[in-house]
Design a protein around this motif. Sequence first.
Motif, PDB file in Angstrom:
ATOM      1  N   ASP A   1       4.595   3.503   3.532  1.00 49.91           N
ATOM      2  CA  ASP A   1       4.470   2.827   2.242  1.00 49.91           C
ATOM      3  C   ASP A   1       5.132   1.456   2.293  1.00 49.91           C
ATOM      4  O   ASP A   1       6.221   1.298   2.872  1.00 49.91           O
ATOM      5  CB  ASP A   1       5.137   3.646   1.138  1.00 49.91           C
ATOM      6  CG  ASP A   1       4.399   4.932   0.834  1.00 49.91           C
ATOM      7  OD1 ASP A   1       3.312   5.151   1.413  1.00 49.91           O
ATOM      8  OD2 ASP A   1       4.914   5.711   0.007  1.00 49.91           O
TER       9      ASP A   1
ATOM     10  N   TRP B   1       0.837  -1.202   0.000  1.00 46.58           N
ATOM     11  CA  TRP B   1       0.000   0.000   0.000  1.00 46.58           C
ATOM     12  C   TRP B   1       0.865   1.243   0.000  1.00 46.58           C
ATOM     13  O   TRP B   1       2.061   1.194   0.287  1.00 46.58           O
ATOM     14  CB  TRP B   1      -0.956   0.021   1.190  1.00 46.58           C
ATOM     15  CG  TRP B   1      -0.323  -0.130   2.554  1.00 46.58           C
ATOM     16  CD1 TRP B   1       0.531   0.737   3.182  1.00 46.58           C
ATOM     17  CD2 TRP B   1      -0.508  -1.231   3.456  1.00 46.58           C
ATOM     18  NE1 TRP B   1       0.879   0.248   4.419  1.00 46.58           N
ATOM     19  CE2 TRP B   1       0.259  -0.952   4.620  1.00 46.58           C
ATOM     20  CE3 TRP B   1      -1.266  -2.404   3.426  1.00 46.58           C
ATOM     21  CZ2 TRP B   1       0.298  -1.816   5.714  1.00 46.58           C
ATOM     22  CZ3 TRP B   1      -1.219  -3.263   4.502  1.00 46.58           C
ATOM     23  CH2 TRP B   1      -0.443  -2.967   5.637  1.00 46.58           C
ATOM     24  N   ARG B   2       0.223   2.354  -0.329  1.00 49.35           N
ATOM     25  CA  ARG B   2       0.861   3.666  -0.280  1.00 49.35           C
ATOM     26  C   ARG B   2      -0.030   4.585   0.538  1.00 49.35           C
ATOM     27  O   ARG B   2      -1.197   4.786   0.195  1.00 49.35           O
ATOM     28  CB  ARG B   2       1.072   4.243  -1.691  1.00 49.35           C
ATOM     29  CG  ARG B   2       2.255   3.608  -2.407  1.00 49.35           C
ATOM     30  CD  ARG B   2       2.488   4.261  -3.747  1.00 49.35           C
ATOM     31  NE  ARG B   2       3.911   4.284  -4.059  1.00 49.35           N
ATOM     32  CZ  ARG B   2       4.401   4.606  -5.249  1.00 49.35           C
ATOM     33  NH1 ARG B   2       3.591   4.937  -6.227  1.00 49.35           N
ATOM     34  NH2 ARG B   2       5.702   4.607  -5.447  1.00 49.35           N
TER      35      ARG B   2
ATOM     36  N   HIS C   1      -6.429   4.920  -0.086  1.00 50.96           N
ATOM     37  CA  HIS C   1      -5.960   4.444   1.216  1.00 50.96           C
ATOM     38  C   HIS C   1      -6.877   4.882   2.363  1.00 50.96           C
ATOM     39  O   HIS C   1      -7.226   6.051   2.490  1.00 50.96           O
ATOM     40  CB  HIS C   1      -4.543   4.962   1.482  1.00 50.96           C
ATOM     41  CG  HIS C   1      -4.132   4.847   2.913  1.00 50.96           C
ATOM     42  ND1 HIS C   1      -4.167   5.926   3.779  1.00 50.96           N
ATOM     43  CD2 HIS C   1      -3.719   3.776   3.649  1.00 50.96           C
ATOM     44  CE1 HIS C   1      -3.772   5.530   4.972  1.00 50.96           C
ATOM     45  NE2 HIS C   1      -3.497   4.234   4.927  1.00 50.96           N
TER      46      HIS C   1
ATOM     47  N   GLY D   1      -2.040   7.450   1.863  1.00 46.37           N
ATOM     48  CA  GLY D   1      -2.603   8.637   1.251  1.00 46.37           C
ATOM     49  C   GLY D   1      -2.848   8.543  -0.237  1.00 46.37           C
ATOM     50  O   GLY D   1      -3.252   9.524  -0.866  1.00 46.37           O
ATOM     51  N   GLN D   2      -2.629   7.355  -0.821  1.00 47.19           N
ATOM     52  CA  GLN D   2      -2.830   7.185  -2.264  1.00 47.19           C
ATOM     53  C   GLN D   2      -3.698   5.957  -2.532  1.00 47.19           C
ATOM     54  O   GLN D   2      -3.861   5.076  -1.684  1.00 47.19           O
ATOM     55  CB  GLN D   2      -1.486   7.020  -2.980  1.00 47.19           C
ATOM     56  CG  GLN D   2      -0.550   8.208  -2.821  1.00 47.19           C
ATOM     57  CD  GLN D   2       0.724   8.039  -3.626  1.00 47.19           C
ATOM     58  OE1 GLN D   2       0.696   7.730  -4.807  1.00 47.19           O
ATOM     59  NE2 GLN D   2       1.861   8.249  -2.965  1.00 47.19           N
ATOM     60  N   ASN D   3      -4.256   5.899  -3.746  1.00 48.09           N
ATOM     61  CA  ASN D   3      -5.001   4.722  -4.211  1.00 48.09           C
ATOM     62  C   ASN D   3      -6.167   4.349  -3.295  1.00 48.09           C
ATOM     63  O   ASN D   3      -6.436   3.175  -3.069  1.00 48.09           O
ATOM     64  CB  ASN D   3      -4.051   3.525  -4.369  1.00 48.09           C
ATOM     65  CG  ASN D   3      -2.842   3.842  -5.222  1.00 48.09           C
ATOM     66  OD1 ASN D   3      -2.984   4.453  -6.285  1.00 48.09           O
ATOM     67  ND2 ASN D   3      -1.659   3.471  -4.761  1.00 48.09           N
TER      68      ASN D   3
ATOM     69  N   ASP E   1      -7.058   1.128  -5.739  1.00 51.48           N
ATOM     70  CA  ASP E   1      -6.100   0.216  -5.120  1.00 51.48           C
ATOM     71  C   ASP E   1      -5.902  -1.007  -5.996  1.00 51.48           C
ATOM     72  O   ASP E   1      -4.768  -1.450  -6.231  1.00 51.48           O
ATOM     73  CB  ASP E   1      -6.601  -0.189  -3.731  1.00 51.48           C
ATOM     74  CG  ASP E   1      -5.659  -1.133  -3.002  1.00 51.48           C
ATOM     75  OD1 ASP E   1      -4.463  -0.792  -2.857  1.00 51.48           O
ATOM     76  OD2 ASP E   1      -6.102  -2.222  -2.579  1.00 51.48           O
TER      77      ASP E   1
ATOM     78  N   TRP F   1      -3.924  -0.140  -9.117  1.00 50.22           N
ATOM     79  CA  TRP F   1      -2.505   0.049  -8.773  1.00 50.22           C
ATOM     80  C   TRP F   1      -1.822  -1.294  -8.537  1.00 50.22           C
ATOM     81  O   TRP F   1      -0.709  -1.523  -9.020  1.00 50.22           O
ATOM     82  CB  TRP F   1      -2.390   0.934  -7.535  1.00 50.22           C
ATOM     83  CG  TRP F   1      -0.980   1.087  -7.042  1.00 50.22           C
ATOM     84  CD1 TRP F   1       0.025   1.791  -7.635  1.00 50.22           C
ATOM     85  CD2 TRP F   1      -0.413   0.515  -5.852  1.00 50.22           C
ATOM     86  NE1 TRP F   1       1.190   1.699  -6.892  1.00 50.22           N
ATOM     87  CE2 TRP F   1       0.939   0.922  -5.791  1.00 50.22           C
ATOM     88  CE3 TRP F   1      -0.935  -0.284  -4.835  1.00 50.22           C
ATOM     89  CZ2 TRP F   1       1.783   0.536  -4.749  1.00 50.22           C
ATOM     90  CZ3 TRP F   1      -0.096  -0.655  -3.805  1.00 50.22           C
ATOM     91  CH2 TRP F   1       1.252  -0.258  -3.759  1.00 50.22           C
TER      92      TRP F   1
END
Length: 275
Positions: A30, A10-11, A17, A13-15, A59, A62
């Motif tokens: 991350d 996971w990242r 999250h 704050g992205q995708n 997510d 990605w």
Amino acid sequence: MTIDSHQHLWRIGQNGHEWPTPDLSVIHRDFVPDDLATACEGLDITGTVLVQSQPADADTDWMLAVAATTPLIKGVVGWADLAAPDAPQRIARLAQQPKLKGLRPMLQGLAQEDWILRDDVQPALEAIIAHGLTFDALVYTRHLPFIGQLARRYTDLRIVIDHGAKPPLGDPDGMKRWREEMAKVALHGTVSCKLSGLLTEMADGQAEDVLTPCAEHLLAVFGADRLMWGSDWPVVLLKDSYRHWHDWTLRWLDGKPETAQNAVMGETARRFYKL
């Protein structure tokens, strides 16, 4: 040659999250393929299955992009809104990705325990079957009767129960019900189980001896051909390391037939997910 049937990336704050949250400081950062390679160093891990961690299309998209350029990742279990009117179309598009092996709705967090049996979800389940995908069941004991109903309704749906349905370690009454419900759902030959996530179900200070009866019960009711090892990395870092859980499993399997060891540590996952 070990297949890890359950790991995440996971990242923050992205995708899409949402989790992990900042209070889980050990894993609130991350995690990308280089971190996975480092975690697997020195172990005979020949492939992994990357499983969704966020209830978001972004997510899944990605993860599929990451898996396409990461040879170690052999398959992806993604997420889709199974109740959405266009879910069958979304599933059809996802199924065109060669590494997409299955889908996982996050049932453990839904208020309705029998959500998966709702009428508006059934077209998505039929699409999962039609495209040869699998179904990861992220559940607790209370959901298991409904997973059994699901297995009866769709005899062609390949289901795997994540993390052994998270047994309530240290709760004698809860463990009794867990054993009973796991035995019942295991009667369905299309249902498999992951030997994963058990470390993080332990209370602080609880001895690892509590894990052995759980693993033995899962092996007894599912058999080695329907039991697959998974690391649940990086979530496992909340309790210990990737290597620690890997080595614990090997010690538990020591002395069991070689065919059983091979099945749990790779062959079951390879066959189930068609890796």
